[in-house]
Enzyme design. Structure first.
Site, PDB file in Angstrom:
ATOM      1  N   GLU A  92       2.993   7.313   4.582  1.00  0.00           N
ATOM      2  CA  GLU A  92       2.894   7.572   3.145  1.00  0.00           C
ATOM      3  C   GLU A  92       1.797   8.568   2.787  1.00  0.00           C
ATOM      4  OE1 GLU A  92       2.518   5.194  -1.129  1.00  0.00           O
ATOM      5  OE2 GLU A  92       2.909   4.089   0.720  1.00  0.00           O
TER       6      GLU A  92
ATOM      7  N   LYS B  71       7.819   2.395  -1.790  1.00  0.00           N
ATOM      8  CA  LYS B  71       7.914   1.032  -2.317  1.00  0.00           C
ATOM      9  C   LYS B  71       9.369   0.599  -2.204  1.00  0.00           C
ATOM     10  CE  LYS B  71       4.897  -0.740  -3.752  1.00  0.00           C
ATOM     11  NZ  LYS B  71       3.945  -1.649  -3.034  1.00  0.00           N
TER      12      LYS B  71
END
Length: 408
Positions: A218, A234
């Protein structure tokens, strides 16, 4: 000179004091390809809350003192960096909470690690050997001891759902910790994390008595050519055809994801030229190890005069590992998690003239002189099932633990 521990040295980059260390060469996350295995440490700064001061401002000052001026990320690169290659930059979740105006939260389970660090590197013409071709050392990793039981984790999920029901928050990310004793050299184990599939920010940062190994997919924030990018992740499912279909069909996962995208848009808007924030990609499904994850890309043009310290204050701690609203979520995290987040859920990457590239330290482990530490968790919304959240955290942690436990 900025407050915190600072050292000046010209030495071969490598481990310096975690257990029985080898001479294995390690690169920090996001180091450019041309610098891999060919950098020499020039100077180092480390910070803990007791040192005082603003860690973001102190990091920017230290970098500037060593030829890396990052006081206006919108300006063209100045070629006055005195032969410096670049620098590794680490900001812990606790330091990020302080930057956001909150306390550091529960005590860290790995106090040997600083809460912020900068390591400045020079370039060398000769690539360092990696590894040093000696016989593999003994490696033993003991059983993992959890910071909370599955029931305590599930109870924390219920507490977040109750807070959502009261209107305190919309989403809170809960993170658990585990530690295991080891013997041998931890650096080869930490370095193996960078080879996990999808580890965009694979690499290792070492210090005196500590090391961090990262397998993060990420992007917390990237700045190049006057443009900022964040790539929040997410939403998680097993990496099967059914898992991918379930992730794409889940209203709960999509709602959770969009909340964080909106939060990240707002974070960038504080730093951007007016009207330039865009969502370039929304809810793209990508693979990390044996998991599907949903990722979006948000970008914006950098406002004139934006410096590194301003950038860190706006994006730390990362929204995808805190929740929404961010400050209220940080307060709930401090009240519910049994131990601090240590090296996890912070920022780790590379800075250089005209470039910032920081990964969010999910899928991350740390070593002190006696233990390896891992962290994992997930975002909790009103639709979260406590048992499913406990299982999701275990699924995220499993590849990291397995890789650390493998033989040399």
């Amino acid at each position: 000179m900025p407050r915190g521990k600072s050292t000046e040295r010209m030495r071969r980059d490598g481990p310096d004091g975690v257990g029985a260390l080898s001479r294995v060469m390690v690169d920090p996350p996001a180091v450019p390809p041309g610098c891999r295995g060919a950098h020499v440490e020039r100077a180092r700064w480390q910070w803990r809350p007791g040192d005082g001061g603003d860690p973001a401002a102190l990091a920017q000052e230290f970098l500037a003192a060593h030829g890396l001026a990052l006081d206006d990320l919108a300006r063209p690169v100045r070629q006055d960096h005195q032969g410096v290659c670049g620098a590794a930059l680490y900001i812990s979740a606790a330091a990020g909470a302080l930057l956001a105006g909150r306390g550091v939260g529960p005590a860290t389970p790995a106090p040997a690690l600083p809460e912020a660090a900068v390591v400045v590197y020079d370039h060398t013409s000769a690539a360092h050997g990696r590894p040093d071709h000696r016989p593999p050392s003994h490696w033993w990793l003991g059983a993992w001891t959890e910071s909370w039981t599955p029931r305590q984790h599930a109870d924390a999920v219920r507490a977040v759902r109750a807070a959502i029901g009261r209107g305190d928050v919309y989403q809170v990310n809960l993170v658990g910790h585990a530690a295991a004793r080891y013997s041998g050299d931890p650096l080869p184990a930490l370095a193996r994390l960078g080879a996990l599939p999808g580890a965009r920010y694979g690499g290792v940062l070492t210090g005196d008595g500590w090391a961090i190994g990262c397998a993060s997919p990420e992007t917390l924030v990237e700045v190049t050519a006057g443009r900022m990018i964040t790539r929040p992740i997410k939403g998680t499912r097993p990496a099967t055809a059914a898992g991918r279909a379930a992730l794409l069909a889940s209203a709960k996962e999509r709602a959770e994801h969009v909340m964080i995208v909106d939060l990240q848009r707002n974070d960038l808007a504080r730093l951007a030229r007016t009207g330039t924030v865009t969502v370039d990609e929304l809810f793209a499904v990508r693979r990390w190890c044996d998991l599907w994850q949903a990722e979006s890309t948000v970008s914006a043009a950098v406002a004139e005069g934006l410096g590194l310290a301003d950038l860190l204050r706006a994006v730390c701690p990362g929204g995808s590992v805190t929740g929404a609203p961010k400050l209220a979520a940080v307060d709930h995290i401090a009240a519910l998690e049994p131990v601090g987040r240590g090296a996890s859920m912070g920022a780790l990457g590379w800075v250089a003239p005209g470039r910032v590239d920081l990964g969010l330290t999910i899928r991350t482990a740390a070593a002190d002189a006696e233990h390896l530490h891992v962290w994992a968790g997930g975002g909790i919304t009103w639709g979260s099932d406590p048992d499913a959240e406990v299982a999701e955290a275990a699924a995220k942690s499993a590849p990291v633990r397995a890789t650390l436990g493998a033989g040399p």
